[in-house]
Scaffold this motif. Structure first.
Motif, short mmCIF file in Angstrom:
data_model
loop_
_atom_site.label_atom_id
_atom_site.label_comp_id
_atom_site.label_asym_id
_atom_site.label_seq_id
_atom_site.Cartn_x
_atom_site.Cartn_y
_atom_site.Cartn_z
N GLU A 196 0.84 -1.20 0.00
CA GLU A 196 0.00 0.00 0.00
C GLU A 196 0.88 1.25 0.00
N LYS A 197 0.33 2.35 -0.49
CA LYS A 197 1.05 3.64 -0.48
C LYS A 197 0.43 4.58 0.54
N ARG A 198 1.22 5.55 1.03
CA ARG A 198 0.63 6.58 1.88
C ARG A 198 -0.19 7.54 1.01
N ARG A 199 -1.41 7.82 1.43
CA ARG A 199 -2.27 8.73 0.69
C ARG A 199 -1.88 10.19 0.94
N ASP A 203 -6.09 15.18 0.12
CA ASP A 203 -7.26 14.51 -0.48
C ASP A 203 -8.21 13.94 0.56
N LEU A 204 -7.76 13.88 1.82
CA LEU A 204 -8.58 13.27 2.87
C LEU A 204 -9.36 14.31 3.68
N HIS B 41 -2.87 11.69 10.51
CA HIS B 41 -2.62 10.90 9.30
C HIS B 41 -1.41 9.97 9.47
N GLN B 50 -5.41 3.45 6.05
CA GLN B 50 -5.65 4.89 6.24
C GLN B 50 -7.13 5.22 5.98
N ARG B 112 -12.27 1.23 2.08
CA ARG B 112 -10.98 1.70 1.54
C ARG B 112 -9.96 0.57 1.52
#
Lengths: 215, 215
Positions: A196-199, A203-204, B41, B50, B112
């Motif tokens: 997975e990547k950090r978002r 955008d959150l 975050h 996340q 998600r």
């Protein structure tokens, strides 16, 4: 009031904290362990119910039984992934429970504080959320003390209840491996493994209502 | 590695953090707010999913509607307490939402990361627990920045979804009032109000299995 140095210390600890899966066998000094548990105990709790308990498992036999429960669930979960994703999944380390000198099972007692706990009367799962806040306090304290912590979330709760003698109404919220490590990751293990990547934080965030971007 | 000063800073922040209910109207600098959100975050999340979003409500109209939903639930909850306990309950302040310049609604998106999020496949509520860890990071950051935060947990989720336009599958985990205050409590409000006492940590720790006291 806090100084700039104190603020920076907090952010540094927050950004350094990682979920760790490989441990040295060195014991944790009792004084340090009590600091971790006391940090957890000073987490917020709905209606000040303090729903948590801490079961300390350092005996090899107990750790082996917990590791057995986690491995059994891991093999069951692997079936849901196919091809390369299954290989990736199976390569993720879960021997942490056996390696670490200590596992802490943190539980949540939904009956604590009586039948009408303030706030929990409205949203029942706030007791578990409180327990998670306690875990985060403990995790940051562990990080500051140079300890590594790993949150194991592969298990059937009924297995953990059987192994640790936990009553049926008590929720085992997490198994936490704690110990020193030679390999403290600089980024999340699942990020470096390309799982997975950090978002992007931007955008959150929404402005005033769901879906409305900030400028 | 962290210095003694850095460790002490963390513990000081953890012990100082309080759930606050009275706020000044002064705005929060945007840079400070972004530090709080960035701390959240960087909380841990199961399978690095996340799952959080942050809805920032600073418009008076939005805050008034949220306060209406909380007050409605408060009046409903009061019915479950009787006599002196009901008076005590009703005297607890909940005007925080209207006073504070900002309310943050933090949500959890269980979809998600797809259908087979690592770890969440085993324990579904780990997504909410992750979101609670993010909240605790934010709360500690707020404390360090001299800000007060209050976790409002009186509401019907469907009211909050209606007011903020949140889709039905998204969980509103918490409404957090954030602002400066003149009255930062030195002990939990519910402790000084004699609603609940802090438990002795020692009694909450078990050795190897449930119910087995530590020496």
């Amino acid at each position: 009031m806090f100084t700039e140095q104190e603020k920076e210390a907090l952010y540094k600890i927050i950004y350094t904290r990682r979920d760790v899966r490989t441990f040295l066998s060195d014991a944790i000094p009792e004084e340090t362990l009590m600091k971790l548990l006391n940090a957890a105990h000073h987490g917020p709790s709905v209606g000040f119910m303090q729903p948590w308990n801490f079961i300390l498992i350092s005996d090899d036999k107990g750790k082996e039984r917990l590791a057995w429960a986690a491995d059994k669930e891991r093999r069951a979960l692997a079936i849901h992934y196919e091809g390369a994703r299954q290989d990736e999944f199976l390569s993720l380390k879960i021997e942490g429970i056996k390696q670490a000198p200590l596992t802490i099972c943190i539980t949540c007692d939904p009956t604590r504080g009586g039948s009408h706990v303030l706030g929990r009367n409205s949203i029942p799962e706030t007791d578990m959320l409180s327990t998670a806040c306690a875990i985060q306090n403990m995790w940051l304290a562990a990080t500051a003390e140079g300890l590594a912590m790993g949150w194991v979330s592969f298990y059937k709760k009924s297995d953990i209840r059987d192994i640790l003698g936990i009553p049926p109404h008590i929720e085992p919220i997490a198994l936490l491996s704690v110990g020193y490590t030679e390999h403290y990751p600089s980024m999340p293990i699942l990020e470096s493994a390309n799982w997975e990547k950090r978002r992007a934080l931007k955008d959150l965030i929404f402005n005033e209502s769901w879906g409305n971007p900030i400028v």
